[in-house]
Each structure stands twice: as C-alpha cells, then as structure tokens.
Design an enzyme around this catalytic site. Sequence first.
Site, PDB file in Angstrom:
ATOM      1  CB  VAL A 188      -1.031   0.054   1.201  1.00 51.42           C
ATOM      2  CG1 VAL A 188      -1.750   1.485   1.457  1.00 51.42           C
ATOM      3  CG2 VAL A 188      -2.382  -0.350   1.523  1.00 51.42           C
ATOM      4  CB  CYS A 189       4.017   2.462   1.899  1.00 53.32           C
ATOM      5  SG  CYS A 189       3.652   1.655   3.816  1.00 53.32           S
ATOM      6  N   GLY A 190       3.803   1.589  -1.365  1.00 50.55           N
ATOM      7  CA  GLY A 190       4.403   1.788  -2.611  1.00 50.55           C
ATOM      8  C   GLY A 190       3.313   1.899  -3.515  1.00 50.55           C
TER       9      GLY A 190
END
Lengths: 177, 156
Positions: B44-46
Amino acid sequence: MSTLKPPVSDTDQQTGNLHAGITLVEYGDYQCPHCGHAHPLLKRLIKEHGRSFRFVFRNFPLQESHPAAFIAALAAEAAARQGKFWEMHDIIFENQEDLHGSSFTQFAETLGLDSKTFARDWESKDLVAKVEADFESGIRSGVNGTPSFFLNGKKLNSYDGTYESLAEAISLPVQGH
Amino acid sequence: MLLQKGTKAPEFQLNATPDQTLKLSELAGKRVVLVFYPADWSPVCGDQVALYNEMLKYFHKYNAEVVGISVDSKWCHMAFSQDRKLHFPLLADFEPKGAISRAYGAYNEQAGQCLRALFVLDEQGVIQWTYLSPDGINPGADGILDALEAMSKQKG
C-alpha cells in the site's frame, strides 16, 4: 465518499449504451498489470450487459512506474481521432507485456489507421493535455491506484478482481445522487 | 491523537539521504505535505508514494513540497527511493526510533511504526489539515489537494 470530478461528458471515451442510467468509469493505466487483469472482465461485461450500462475509460498513467503508459494513452487517444479508440485500447491491453515505442505504430498499421495522421496526432499537444486532464481528474476524484472504478459518480469499492463483483455492481438498483 | 489544525508543526531534522539531513524549518515559505507511512516496500505504501511521485507538479502548483516519513533507516529509504524513482525526500525517523512521529501523534506504539497520517502545513509551518487513514488503505490525494485549494482561497 469520493466523487467523480468532473462528471462524464462528451469528451470522454465511452461505449455500451450511452443512454443507460448506469455509468461505470474506469481510471486505468495501460501498463498496470491489475488493469490488464480487469480488461477481459470488462470486455465480457460489455458483451453481456452492454445494453444496460455505459462504460467510460479515463487515463491514469503512472509514468515513473510504467515508462510506456503515457505514450500508450496518447496512442489510444490518437486512434480515437480516426474512430478506433476501443480497437486500440484492446490491442494495447492484449499486448501489455511487451509495449515499447514502435509497438504503437505497428498497432496503428494493424488497425488500418492512416499512419501519417496517427503519427501527427500521437504527438499533439491537445492529446497530451487530454491525458493530463484525465490524470488530474483522477486525483481530484480520489483515485488511489489503478484500476479505480466509479459507478454513477461514486467510487466503487466492491471490485475484488472478479467478473462477478463488476456484474453485481452494475446490476444494483441505481441510487439517487 | 494526531496534532490538530492550528498547531505549530514540531521542528525536526532527519536524514533524507545517508549524508544529508532535512530540517522542517528549511521549508519555511512553502507549504509542506507531511506523509507519515508505516513502511518502505509494503504494497500500500508503494502505491501511495508512487501516486504522490506522479503528482509533484500538481503539488508545486500550490507551492507545496511533499515529504515522506517512516521509521525505516536512511539506507532502506535510499534503496526504496531508487527502486521507485522517487523525486521527493523520504525521511528516516530512525533514532531515537519514531520520536518525530510520536511528536505528531502519528506513531503506532504496538506495531513500532508510523500511522498512515497526512498533514498539510502552511507557509508558516502551522498545521492546516490532517488525515488519518487505516493502515491498509491508500488515502489518495484528493483530500490533500482540496486542503491546498482551500488554503489558497482563504488567502485570496
């Protein structure tokens, strides 16, 4: 809840029943594998239910992650000028794993587009502006990755990668908004 | 709880690269979007950093700079940033671990990592907008842009 901004208009690429009360918008990236996965599902959805909804595709190319995504979007928009947006859209997704600069010229030939016109349109500032406007509308609408879907202007969170989740979404009674 | 609107954003000086640090006060005169996120490399951070990376010109239109912060080390940030071709700094809230994130109320004590929290600061470093997203959900950027736009309107 995230809302589609701006609403669908004549400048959008659209297919299916343009007068249906149901509109499904996809924000997609031609080099995104998840969009590649969704493509045949959407083809089937249009084939089986195309009379009961309108499908709209807006460009959301992530250029840093996907180096050919932006030029792919331009190629589809350039094909649209010769009335072959969806044909180009399909052929790009079908060859998603092997896209590079010369792919699009080949696709244009395969589709029987006038090659000079295609080459000129493909590099036109108007089309760059259109793709960028699509992208900006996506971020303003709350697109946080691709594909992102909007059903009658509201972000659709029920798509789970299956055909059924899309078919179910477009068959639900339309909520007033 | 996250620091709230109207609060002066706490100063920090953190590594942006293995040999360079960034101080918040160095960004005075610009609006700042502080993006606290749980971890480099997690899916998700990516997506979230990839999205903001594509949007820098839209942020710049509003005189805003984006800064990512997690407890990952400067070396981890460097590898992640190179891999994702990021054009904005990722700061390492690494030692003492999470100190800055705690000061912003954006630290998850149990998990030992940042919450997924967004802050928009004005030109004077005062917090004008905050948002806390569930860990697994990429908050997108519409809220940030709405906040930046509202700030511009207010200024006239």
